[in-house]
Design a protein around this motif. Structure first.
Motif, mmCIF file in Angstrom:
data_model
loop_
_atom_site.group_PDB
_atom_site.id
_atom_site.type_symbol
_atom_site.label_atom_id
_atom_site.label_comp_id
_atom_site.label_asym_id
_atom_site.label_seq_id
_atom_site.Cartn_x
_atom_site.Cartn_y
_atom_site.Cartn_z
ATOM 1 N N GLU A 211 0.856 -1.194 0.000
ATOM 2 C CA GLU A 211 0.000 0.000 0.000
ATOM 3 C C GLU A 211 0.893 1.245 0.000
ATOM 4 N N ARG A 219 3.743 0.590 2.545
ATOM 5 C CA ARG A 219 3.358 -0.404 3.540
ATOM 6 C C ARG A 219 3.428 -1.789 2.905
ATOM 7 N N GLU A 221 2.663 -5.625 3.364
ATOM 8 C CA GLU A 221 1.931 -6.605 4.152
ATOM 9 C C GLU A 221 2.645 -7.949 4.065
ATOM 10 N N TRP A 230 3.030 -5.663 9.325
ATOM 11 C CA TRP A 230 3.385 -4.813 8.193
ATOM 12 C C TRP A 230 4.746 -4.169 8.449
ATOM 13 N N GLU A 232 6.863 -1.032 7.156
ATOM 14 C CA GLU A 232 6.520 0.210 6.466
ATOM 15 C C GLU A 232 7.701 1.160 6.424
ATOM 16 N N TYR A 251 -8.281 0.049 7.648
ATOM 17 C CA TYR A 251 -7.260 -0.533 8.518
ATOM 18 C C TYR A 251 -7.068 0.395 9.714
ATOM 19 N N ARG A 267 0.905 -3.106 13.185
ATOM 20 C CA ARG A 267 -0.193 -4.065 13.113
ATOM 21 C C ARG A 267 -1.498 -3.278 13.045
ATOM 22 N N TYR A 268 -2.445 -3.807 12.278
ATOM 23 C CA TYR A 268 -3.728 -3.127 12.083
ATOM 24 C C TYR A 268 -4.883 -4.056 12.414
ATOM 25 N N GLN A 277 -5.035 -7.654 12.127
ATOM 26 C CA GLN A 277 -4.058 -8.071 11.132
ATOM 27 C C GLN A 277 -2.684 -8.140 11.755
#
Length: 277
Positions: A211, A219, A221, A230, A232, A251, A267-268, A277
């Protein structure tokens, strides 16, 4: 004193010596089990998923509302309850409980010299350590994940550098190390869905999607063992935050840590999916 009388007189001392050795071994087993449990939680990312699932299952069974890092918890991702990890965790819990009870009984009925104040203080510390691990295992797992994934940044950096230089405007496969991908949304892509998960050389986790933020942050994943985490990269002045993905999914940021040089671990929570996630 005859030899038989000497043997009878020495018997209590021998028993006390054996009891003392057994008590010391019991302590050693308890400490080793605790240290091993902490190391396993920190080292193996799969353990954290099992613990999260079991915690959520117990909370649901007993109508307890959990709060994780300031957010009300949501159902954890299901895991196989008959896997080797699940069985090993069950064994550790049983051994830990049995070990703590055994030490307590030994303090009550064992040798007098092991029933001093310092022994009771040590026992209190042992119980507090296990209870502390029960409520802070997420922090232990996060610390271990932060250490592991911080070492993977160098492997992903070449891909990030290529994307910072030229972010794709459409589907393609021209970015070195990514393979074929689809770009979403078509009108102004900010997400790349990889048609095949890619594992950079030297990394232990694959990348499943990428992303891009409005400020140019990237980002990544992760899949495999650290699925849900993630990695980033963000330019100066930007850091991980809740966002709407290229497929319009929301998210919600749960936790992040600065890894240095613009890199972060995050983390989301995905509200629509019902898990973190």
């Amino acid at each position: 004193m005859t030899e038989p009388e000497q043997l009878v007189a020495a018997e209590p001392a021998r028993r006390r010596s054996l009891a003392s050795v057994g008590f010391s071994l019991l302590w050693a087993v308890n400490v080793a089990l605790f240290v091993g449990a902490v190391a396993w939680i920190a080292y193996d990312p799969v353990v954290a998923r099992h613990l999260a699932y079991e915690q959520d299952r117990l909370a649901t069974t007993h109508s307890v509302v959990l709060h994780d890092l300031g957010h009300a918890s949501v159902p954890a991702e299901p895991v196989a309850t008959d896997s080797p990890h699940a069985r090993a965790l069950t064994i550790i819990v049983v051994l830990a409980a049995a070990g703590v009870v055994a030490v307590g009984l030994a303090l009550l009925f064992g040798p007098q010299r092991h029933r001093r104040l310092r022994s009771w203080l040590a026992y209190t510390a042992l119980v507090a350590a296990w209870l502390g691990l029960a409520v802070s295992w997420r922090d232990v797992a996060w610390t271990g994940q932060r250490y592991r994934l911080g070492r993977e940044v160098a492997a992903i950096e070449p891909i990030a550098a290529a994307l910072r230089e030229r972010w794709p405007k459409a589907d393609g496969h021209e970015i070195p190390g990514l393979g074929p991908y689809m770009a979403y949304p078509p009108a102004g892509p900010r997400m790349l869905m990889l048609l095949h998960q890619v594992r950079a050389a030297g990394a232990s986790n694959s990348i499943s999607a990428i992303e891009r933020s409005d400020a140019g942050g990237l980002r990544f994943e992760l899949a495999d063992g650290d699925a849900g985490a993630w990695l980033e990269w963000h330019p100066a002045g930007e850091q991980p935050a809740s966002f709407t993905g290229g497929l319009q999914g929301s998210y919600e940021l749960v936790r992040s840590s600065n890894l240095g040089d613009g890199w972060f671990l995050a983390r989301y929570r995905v509200p629509a999916a019902g898990h973190t996630q």
